[in-house]
Scaffold this motif. Structure first.
Motif, PDB file in Angstrom:
ATOM      1  N   GLU A 701       9.632 -18.351  -2.352  1.00 32.39           N
ATOM      2  CA  GLU A 701       9.152 -17.416  -3.369  1.00 32.39           C
ATOM      3  C   GLU A 701       7.637 -17.225  -3.268  1.00 32.39           C
ATOM      4  O   GLU A 701       7.127 -16.113  -3.441  1.00 32.39           O
ATOM      5  CB  GLU A 701       9.535 -17.941  -4.758  1.00 32.39           C
ATOM      6  CG  GLU A 701       9.491 -16.914  -5.857  1.00 32.39           C
ATOM      7  CD  GLU A 701      10.605 -15.886  -5.778  1.00 32.39           C
ATOM      8  OE1 GLU A 701      10.426 -14.784  -6.336  1.00 32.39           O
ATOM      9  OE2 GLU A 701      11.644 -16.171  -5.158  1.00 32.39           O
ATOM     10  N   LYS A 704       6.807 -15.015  -0.236  1.00 28.31           N
ATOM     11  CA  LYS A 704       7.268 -13.640  -0.516  1.00 28.31           C
ATOM     12  C   LYS A 704       6.251 -12.867  -1.346  1.00 28.31           C
ATOM     13  O   LYS A 704       6.029 -11.669  -1.124  1.00 28.31           O
ATOM     14  CB  LYS A 704       8.611 -13.720  -1.246  1.00 28.31           C
ATOM     15  CG  LYS A 704       9.303 -12.401  -1.439  1.00 28.31           C
ATOM     16  CD  LYS A 704      10.631 -12.591  -2.143  1.00 28.31           C
ATOM     17  CE  LYS A 704      10.435 -12.858  -3.624  1.00 28.31           C
ATOM     18  NZ  LYS A 704      11.701 -12.887  -4.371  1.00 28.31           N
ATOM     19  N   LYS A 705       5.594 -13.561  -2.288  1.00 35.42           N
ATOM     20  CA  LYS A 705       4.670 -12.880  -3.197  1.00 35.42           C
ATOM     21  C   LYS A 705       3.280 -12.682  -2.595  1.00 35.42           C
ATOM     22  O   LYS A 705       2.479 -11.922  -3.136  1.00 35.42           O
ATOM     23  CB  LYS A 705       4.564 -13.670  -4.497  1.00 35.42           C
ATOM     24  CG  LYS A 705       5.838 -13.618  -5.328  1.00 35.42           C
ATOM     25  CD  LYS A 705       5.696 -14.417  -6.609  1.00 35.42           C
ATOM     26  CE  LYS A 705       6.958 -14.320  -7.448  1.00 35.42           C
ATOM     27  NZ  LYS A 705       6.875 -15.121  -8.696  1.00 35.42           N
ATOM     28  N   ARG A 706       2.975 -13.386  -1.479  1.00 34.46           N
ATOM     29  CA  ARG A 706       1.599 -13.343  -0.948  1.00 34.46           C
ATOM     30  C   ARG A 706       1.451 -12.519   0.325  1.00 34.46           C
ATOM     31  O   ARG A 706       0.329 -12.307   0.786  1.00 34.46           O
ATOM     32  CB  ARG A 706       1.105 -14.768  -0.689  1.00 34.46           C
ATOM     33  CG  ARG A 706       0.915 -15.559  -1.963  1.00 34.46           C
ATOM     34  CD  ARG A 706       0.402 -16.966  -1.694  1.00 34.46           C
ATOM     35  NE  ARG A 706       0.249 -17.697  -2.960  1.00 34.46           N
ATOM     36  CZ  ARG A 706      -0.085 -18.985  -3.043  1.00 34.46           C
ATOM     37  NH1 ARG A 706      -0.284 -19.676  -1.931  1.00 34.46           N
ATOM     38  NH2 ARG A 706      -0.191 -19.567  -4.219  1.00 34.46           N
TER      39      ARG A 706
END
Length: 782
Positions: A701, A704-706
């Motif tokens: 997660e 995925k966000k960075r």
């Protein structure tokens, strides 16, 4: 026939307050009229009877009920005329009474025996609570007076519903008692009071309003002459059906109480206390039968299976088999031979049951459940029993279907309350959790928590379609709109200056020019707030004053205020165009994904969830735990990865094709994060969405966000670029798999021959990221 007097009322203090006279005169008058109009052979019999009455001096006498035996011949003639000849008086409940039914003076054997045997056990059902016999009689009197004398009809009729417990069967029986007042004449003493319907309407059907009627119409003004005819009809079967129907319509009881009341009514229908009934709706979770509910507690098979520990797997197998091959079955006796052939009968036999029948019940041609008929004695004539029950089957079907619908609604309510709207691929899991929650609630556990929905060992796929430089585009649109607004203000003030000579106008023009210079460069959020304050506190009050007090300047000033309208104003044109353009792109992407994911679901069920950003992001989870009834293989994972890559190329081409339809030039970038290892996900009830489980899985997660703005190592170039698809990965094996997909799509002329292998910069807490990047061929048609 009997001439013994039977007292109807139980109220020993009853004293009829109207003058009555037992007389044959009204009957004789009726005969005279019938003879005039009757054209058949009946007229001869009427003449014979009339002649008998005219020869007897009793026609003009007031008769005492106790002397009825003296008039037996006349009474039997009355009976002969008023009843069909073929009726058996030993079975027909019929009687004559005083004009106001108080005393029975002539009755059939059936009526006399019934009254003598059951009078003390009868209780009225359709009377007002608290109403005494004397009050009912008085209401009878007034209803007749108002109908005969004034033409006012009451809602209530001259009939009563009575019930009693049969001492032999201990079951309730129901009788309808009707009073025929055809042979009663009402004489008025003195002057008839004048009353209107409006004056007495509130009191006609209310026994508590009798006192008011007595004030308006004293009974001392009337005299009743003649006799009443009373018939009693056994309506047990119809009443039992009505009870079932009323329970279904009114829903006044809890479901378990409703089942018990309906089963009681079925027992009344059977007219046999030895016969008992069970009802079992076929409730399902994910198309599998479940029985651990209050609704199923009314089945003797369920209760016996629990009591004598029939293996749950065996029981479910038996019921599932019966559901697939339903047919009526009746076992008059549960012999050892039958038990061996049908193992489920063993638990019934252990419960002491001697006879057992099971009958499928259908609703709209679909099986809704079963009805059980059983007894602790052997039943011989069950065919006769079934004929009685046949009329109740449609109502039983409705009851079972109601239970099915209500159970489905309860499960749906729990899901919507505890979770959210769900996709079909995972709905089954939430159904199970909701059912467990309801089942625990049935056991009355307090403060129960709903269990967490978890899917283990699923493979994640992440995709992001972003509108390139959306933040820059927003700032540019804002900048252009503010420049437009400040220009309008400056032009407006310059025109006002020609007609209105105020130094303050020059000051405002100077400030507007300062702001124009400031917004032409980089503008911060604080600058926006300060500009809003300038417009709200200085410009708007100043121009409003001249708009209201200088009509000649109103037109030029209105141009400024019109520009402030967010939907049509000039100072919002660029922001509106940007929003419309972004909305068209996102709507097109969403529509494509909605249609495309149907293709993926056909190969293997997966969970697909989209998120709205300036573009569109989505998560896909696929694995055995999402579809336990279908065998999972990594080939389905490879299939969905190929689908994802191909869909990203089609989305890139789709957004590129929108260039001619949008007012501001916008481009999209496409990003895929490849993660080979399976993870666990759980549904977060507080946020109503799925999230990863476990410390290791959280790393997925975080990455995925960075990665959306990650740079290529050693450069300032963003990985994601318009016209390209970027695929971020950790392991070389992942790259090799995707190289095969890329090569296939290049051969299909969907991707360009410009594949890049890239090292990515280190992110906070994340190292070793690599990427593949390849161009999308915009030249081929969609």
């Amino acid at each position: 026939m009997h001439t013994e007097v039977l007292n109807i009322g139980k109220d020993e203090c009853f004293l009829c307050q109207v003058d009555t006279c037992l007389s044959f005169n009204p009957f004789v008058e009726h005969l005279q009229e019938r003879i005039k109009n009757e054209k058949t052979l009946k007229s001869e019999f009427y003449k014979y009877v009339l002649n008998k009455f005219e020869q007897d001096t009793c026609i003009d006498l007031a008769i005492c009920p106790e002397n009825a035996e003296s008039y037996r011949e006349m009474l039997e003639l009355i009976y002969s005329i008023l009843t069909p000849p073929i009726l058996n008086e030993k079975e027909f409940f019929w009687a004559l009474s005083t004009p106001v039914p108080e005393k029975i003076f002539f009755s059939t054997d059936a009526f006399f025996d019934f009254h003598s045997s059951h009078h003390s056990g009868l209780y009225a059902l359709n009377i007002t609570k608290g109403e005494l016999f004397s009050q009912r009689q008085k209401r009878f009197i007034y209803n007749l007076i108002l109908e005969r004398i004034y033409g006012f009809s009451a809602v209530s009729k001259n009939e009563l519903l009575f019930a009693y417990i049969d001492p032999e069967t201990h079951l309730s029986r129901y009788y309808n008692i009707q009073t025929n007042t055809q042979f009663i004449n009402i004489k008025v003493k003195g002057e008839l009071p004048q009353i209107s319907f409006d004056a007495i309407e509130p009191y006609i059907n209310d026994y508590e309003g009798i006192e008011k009627l007595e004030e308006l119409l004293p009974l001392s003004n009337f005299r009743f002459e003649g006799f009443s005819v009373i018939t009693l009809t056994d309506i047990t079967l119809q009443h039992a059906l009505d009870n079932i129907r009323n329970e279904l319509v009114n829903h006044t009881n809890k479901e378990t109480d409703q089942y018990k009341l309906i089963i009681d009514s079925l027992q009344v229908l059977s007219e046999n206390p030895a016969i008992e009934f069970g009802l079992l709706p076929f409730l399902t979770i994910n198309n599998k039968l479940i029985f651990d509910t209050d609704e199923c507690s009314q089945s003797v098979l369920i209760t016996s299976a629990k009591e004598f520990s029939l293996a749950e797997e065996t029981f479910y197998a038996i019921t599932e088999d019966y559901k697939q091959n339903p047919k009526p079955a009746f076992f008059r006796s549960l012999t050892d031979e039958k038990v061996l052939k049908h193992p489920f009968l063993n638990v019934l036999k252990q419960s002491g049951i001697k006879s057992y029948g099971i009958f499928p019940v259908y609703y709209n041609k679909k099986m809704a459940g079963i009805m059980e008929v059983y007894s602790y004695e052997e039943i011989v004539m069950y065919e006769k029993l079934l004929s009685k029950l046949q009329i109740a089957i449609p109502l039983i079907a409705q009851l079972l279907q109601n239970s099915i619908d209500q159970f489905a609604a309860r499960v749906e309510t729990v899901i919507k309350d505890k979770f959210t709207s769900l996709q079909p691929s995972v709905q089954w899991k939430f159904n199970e959790v909701a059912w467990n929650y309801i089942r625990k609630g049935n056991r009355k556990k307090r403060n129960q928590e709903i269990e967490t929905v978890v899917f283990t060992n699923v493979y994640p796929l992440f995709g992001a379609i972003d509108i390139r430089n959306s933040t820059v585009e927003r700032n540019t649109a804002l900048q252009q709109d503010l420049q437009s607004l400040l220009t309008i203000i400056t032009e407006t003030l310059a025109i006002l200056k020609e007609h209105i000579h105020l130094a303050l106008i020059d000051k405002l023009i100077y400030k507007c020019e300062e702001w124009l210079e400031k917004v032409s460069g980089f503008i911060t959020t604080n600058d926006e707030l300060m500009l809003d304050s300038f417009l709200h506190d200085e410009v708007n009050p100043f121009l409003n004053h001249f708009r209201q007090n200088y009509p000649a300047e109103k037109v030029i000033i209105d141009r400024y205020f019109d520009a402030l309208d967010e939907t049509t104003g000039l100072s919002f044109t660029n922001r509106r165009n940007l929003e419309v353009s972004m909305q068209l792109i996102n709507t097109s992407i969403n529509h494509y994904l909605e249609q495309a994911q149907e293709e993926v679901q056909e190969s293997f069920p997966c969970y697909f969830e989209k998120f709205r950003t300036d573009g569109v992001e989505y998560d896909i989870y696929i694995g055995q735990s999402i579809a336990p009834d279908k065998a999972f293989d990594t080939l389905y994972l490879k299939n969905i990865r190929l689908w994802q890559l191909k869909s990203m190329t089609e989305i890139g081409r789709l957004t590129h094709s929108l260039a001619d339809q949008i007012s501001r030039p916008l481009e999209t970038t496409q990003l895929i994060f490849i993660h080979s290892n399976s993870i666990d996900i759980s549904f977060r009830n507080d946020e109503r969405r799925f999230d990863v489980e476990g410390a290791y899985n959280i790393r997925y997660e975080v990455v995925k966000k960075r990665i959306d703005k990650v740079l290529i190592a050693g450069t300032v170039e963003r990985l994601t670029q318009p016209g390209k698809i970027a695929m971020v990965y950790f392991n070389q094996a992942e790259a090799l798999e995707y190289q095969e997909y890329i090569k296939y799509l290049q051969e299909e002329n969907i991707l360009l021959e410009d594949l890049e292998y890239l090292e990515l910069e280190e992110l906070q807490g994340v190292t070793g990221l690599k990427a593949l990047r390849v161009g999308v061929n915009y030249e081929i048609a969609l």
